[in-house]
Design a protein around this motif. Structure first.
Motif, PDB file in Angstrom:
ATOM      1  N   THR A 420       0.894  -1.033  -0.130  1.00 59.59           N
ATOM      2  CA  THR A 420       0.023  -0.008  -0.046  1.00 59.59           C
ATOM      3  C   THR A 420       1.085   1.118   0.125  1.00 59.59           C
ATOM      4  O   THR A 420       2.166   1.149   0.146  1.00 59.59           O
ATOM      5  CB  THR A 420      -0.984   0.187   1.292  1.00 59.59           C
ATOM      6  OG1 THR A 420      -0.098   0.028   2.370  1.00 59.59           O
ATOM      7  CG2 THR A 420      -1.897  -1.172   1.330  1.00 59.59           C
ATOM      8  N   ASN A 421       0.126   2.207  -0.178  1.00 55.32           N
ATOM      9  CA  ASN A 421       0.918   3.791  -0.013  1.00 55.32           C
ATOM     10  C   ASN A 421       1.310   4.081   1.283  1.00 55.32           C
ATOM     11  O   ASN A 421       0.973   3.611   2.325  1.00 55.32           O
ATOM     12  CB  ASN A 421       0.077   4.713  -0.685  1.00 55.32           C
ATOM     13  CG  ASN A 421      -0.261   4.618  -2.204  1.00 55.32           C
ATOM     14  OD1 ASN A 421       0.646   4.029  -2.815  1.00 55.32           O
ATOM     15  ND2 ASN A 421      -1.594   4.845  -2.448  1.00 55.32           N
ATOM     16  N   VAL A 509       1.158   1.447  -6.436  1.00 56.72           N
ATOM     17  CA  VAL A 509       1.582   0.368  -5.732  1.00 56.72           C
ATOM     18  C   VAL A 509       1.823  -0.770  -6.619  1.00 56.72           C
ATOM     19  O   VAL A 509       1.399  -0.845  -7.707  1.00 56.72           O
ATOM     20  CB  VAL A 509       0.478  -0.089  -4.518  1.00 56.72           C
ATOM     21  CG1 VAL A 509       0.126   1.264  -3.688  1.00 56.72           C
ATOM     22  CG2 VAL A 509      -0.829  -0.496  -5.368  1.00 56.72           C
TER      23      VAL A 509
END
Length: 795
Positions: A420-421, A509
């Motif tokens: 994820t970010n 991502v």
């Protein structure tokens, strides 16, 4: 009547064959059961997932090949120049089995198969011997190396390829005997393919794992093999190689875990052919044959090479559960089992009367190992050795998805999903790696990543608090695992922690990070030699012997070299009946000249003259004979050197077989081919034995033998067809009888086959026509079975 006789023929044939098979079966039942339980390691994948090997028909153009791949949404990774084989990457979701079926259904495809994995056959053992017993020892379970060295110590123009985990080319006991590519010598770092062989700066071989010019050994296996073959000798240090003068060509296709795909093996063998290797050592193997692997080995044989392979370490019969490449029947393949200091099989060694040629010492074999020692390693079979003590949205763990080999797990930042970010997460080694006594340390691992503009870092620390960046990677490795190596010598003499870290931004991502096979290695004293066990270390002894034979007889063909090595093995009752040769390799024997052009002729009424071509360098000759009443060969004469004939006198009627070999100081060459001569003696009646029956029941006066002899004398020799059969039988049966007598299981089988014939023989005396038909059928089947088995046993 004809139909009735045919029916009886079929029934008798089925019954006799069935009886022989059932009697033989118990002798092998345990081996079969043992093989099913232990011959296959279910934890090791058989092939690389998502990849296959394809060979198109010769008239298929390159555009059509590419179109075929495109239609199947597959991608060609590489094409091998010599064989035309193509290494293909499959689309996601397509199984190897489905892909093979799909390609094989295409009329343009000649062959498609999985990219099989091969594994080292080493057995780890921490026992170390003070000297190399395999070369010379008081118990004489060695290869008589000192005697061989009196004849030759090798030739540094002979190139032996070591197809393995790589070789430490800088080892002080190997460096002078490492092959140097003459086309690249002096230009090893100019970034140019000076010799035009397709490999840039390949001065000392090639690494087919990392696809670079440095075939370094990160497992130690290949360096051990290389030292056994050709460690620098007579240099007041280290160990002795079987060959003192030789050039070792390191070809790395097995990775640090000891496994590698057939695709890399094929390319490595093609490299060996194109660059002058005359012997190739294959100390690896697995179950499952591969057509393309076998094809390239045949190509190596056709080039004049000798392919020496380890038989395997499962303690099973390769005749029933063949291990490859050692079980291929190619003409130049020599399959090698392992023996201990008492000339017994080691507990782990595979065997096979039709598939394993000979044995060599394979227990506690001392040799070279890389100058670097492994201080720490983790194959990520679990996560217990790692901690995640900080960071945002930590998901680090181990999983099998996406790893290099299906079924194996690897370290991942986000198993089974994209990361994820806005992350800053890591996994670090839980326990300290102690480098307090080490210098020259470095970290290696395999990694695959897809992180776009994000950052994948490898870091090191002395206290798990303050971290130094070893590498910072962005982008992608395009789905491939690549080897990373980082200098951590700054932590020599102290403590080391390692961590892998992922830092992401707020945008794209992706799959993230996969790490496998991590090691910390260091230079250090005491890490240069070790003793190991396995058929992996018996095979290079035979490779070295083959090299000595080539040095001694530089114009010999590959088949002649193989004949010298295999047929000169020392035969022992502990090995006979388990191997093709029944013996253990002996270097001094292999170097003795084998008599040529052997013949036998009748001289008068009771003498046979044996002739051969004089050899060079022999100490004398030994003549063995098997007479009509005998079930095995025994010595009848020893002759001085330079003799070319021997006359055997005062012989009675019957067939006599002879074989000759050279001798020198208690050593014996391989035998020349066996020749036979028949001394006439009437019709072949009561004064000549029933050879096969005598061998089966062990004595000519056995009641069963007497019954068959009565039928022969009272029925067979009274008709022209019967006399012809008896003459044929007396000619061909003595060698078979000798073979049968030496093998208890076969003797039992022949007794089972002949037992009905004994009854039929008694019945046939009163019913001659029917008795002749049925008894001859049984005898012909017996001769066929015996002859077929004996022929298959010959190397």
């Amino acid at each position: 009547m004809t139909i009735k006789y045919r029916a009886i023929h079929k029934i008798l044939f089925s019954a006799l064959i069935g009886a022989a098979f059932l009697l033989l079966l118990p002798a092998h039942t345990h081996a079969l059961e043992h093989g099913l339980k232990h011959s296959r390691d279910t934890d090791r994948p058989e092939y690389v997932p998502g990849e296959i090997l394809v060979k198109f028909r010769q008239d298929t153009g390159d555009d059509m090949r590419r179109a075929t791949h495109s239609k199947k949404q597959a991608k060609r990774i590489r094409k091998f120049r010599r064989s035309g084989v193509e290494h293909v990457k499959l689309p996601e979701g397509m199984s190897v089995e489905d892909a093979v079926s799909l390609y094989m259904a295409d009329p343009m495809v000649e062959y498609a198969g999985p990219n099989r994995l091969r594994y080292t056959t080493v057995l780890p053992d921490d026992t170390r011997l003070a000297k190399q017993w395999s070369l010379d020892n008081a118990g004489d379970s060695d290869i008589d190396a000192p005697k061989a060295w009196n004849m030759t110590t090798g030739d540094n123009t002979i190139v032996i390829a070591v197809l393995d985990t790589g070789v430490d080319v800088d080892h002080t006991d190997l460096a002078a005997n490492i092959w140097v590519n003459p086309g690249e010598a002096g230009f090893c770092s100019d970034g140019v393919d000076n010799d035009g062989n397709g490999y840039i700066d390949d001065c000392n071989g090639w690494d087919f794992v990392d696809n670079d010019k440095t075939p370094s050994d990160y497992a130690g296996h290949g360096t051990l093999v290389a030292g056994i073959i050709g460690a620098v000798t007579d240099n007041t240090a280290g160990i002795a190689g079987v060959m003192w003068q030789v050039k070792i060509m390191p070809l790395r296709f097995l990775d640090s875990t000891g496994s590698g795909p057939v695709a890399d093996e094929i390319e490595a063998i093609e490299y060996a052919i194109d660059n002058g290797a005359i012997v190739l050592n294959a100390s690896f193997g697995a179950y499952g044959s591969d057509t393309l692997e076998e094809s390239v080995i045949r190509d190596f044989c056709s080039s004049g090479g000798i392919f020496v392979a380890a038989a395997g370490n499962d303690g099973t019969n390769n005749d029933f559960y063949p291990q490859y490449p050692s079980s291929y029947s190619s003409s130049c393949v020599i399959s090698v089992a392992a023996t201990d200091q008492d000339d017994h099989f080691t507990w782990f060694s595979n065997y096979g009367t039709n598939s394993v040629h000979l044995a060599a010492p394979g227990l506690d074999i001392e040799s070279t190992i890389p100058l670097s020692a492994i201080r720490y390693e983790d194959y990520f079979d679990g996560f217990s050795g790692w901690v995640t003590d900080g960071g945002a949205d930590d998901n680090w763990g181990v999983d099998a998805t996406g790893c290099r080999y299906g079924g194996n797990t690897c370290l991942q930042d986000s198993p089974d999903s994209n990361y994820t970010n806005n992350l800053d997460t890591w996994a670090r080694s839980k326990n300290v790696i102690d480098l307090s006594t080490n210098t020259g340390c470095y970290l290696t691992y395999l990694n695959r990543y897809s992180v776009d503009t994000d950052n994948f870092l490898a870091e090191a620390s002395a206290d798990a608090s303050t971290w130094s960046i070893l590498s910072n990677s962005t982008g992608t490795t395009s789905g491939a695992f690549v080897r990373a190596e980082h200098d951590v010598s700054a932590f020599d003499g102290g403590d080391l922690y390692v961590r892998f870290r992922l830092v992401t931004d707020a945008s794209t991502v992706s799959k993230g990070v996969y790490v496998e096979n991590m090691q910390v290695r260091c230079d250090g004293p005491g890490a240069r030699y070790s003793s190991e066990s396995g058929t992996s270390f018996a095979a290079p002894i035979v490779s070295g012997i083959a090299g000595l034979v080539i040095a001694k007889y530089p114009t010999a063909s590959a088949s002649s070299v193989k004949n010298h090595v295999v047929n000169s093995a020392e035969v022992f009752n502990t090995l006979e009946g388990w191997l093709i040769s029944g013996g253990r390799a002996n270097a001094a024997n292999a170097l003795l000249p084998i008599p040529r052009k052997l013949s036998a002729t009748l001289e008068g009424d009771s003498s046979a003259k044996i002739k051969w071509k004089d050899t060079t360098g022999e100490g004398g000759y030994r003549i063995d004979r098997m007479g009509p009443w005998e079930t095995g060969f025994s010595k009848v004469a020893s002759l001085n050197p330079n003799k070319t004939s021997y006359t055997d006198t005062d012989l009675s009627s019957g067939t006599y077989s002879y074989r000759v070999r050279t001798t020198m100081g208690g050593n014996y060459s391989g035998y020349a081919r066996t020749v036979s001569v028949s001394i006439p003696g009437g019709s072949g009646g009561s004064d000549s034995p029933c050879f096969i029956a005598t061998a089966a029941w062990g004595r000519p006066e056995a009641p069963e033998v007497a019954a068959l002899r009565r039928f022969r004398d009272q029925v067979l020799i009274k008709s022209p067809p019967g006399r012809q059969f008896v003459a044929f039988y007396n000619l061909v049966s003595p060698p078979m009888a000798g073979f049968i007598a030496q093998h208890p299981a076969l003797r039992a089988a022949v007794r089972s086959v002949l037992s009905p014939a004994v009854y039929l023989g008694e019945w046939g005396i009163t019913h001659p026509a029917r008795g002749i038909a049925l008894l001859l059928t049984g005898m012909i089947i017996t001769i066929g079975i015996s002859g077929g088995i004996s022929r298959r046993r010959r190397p």
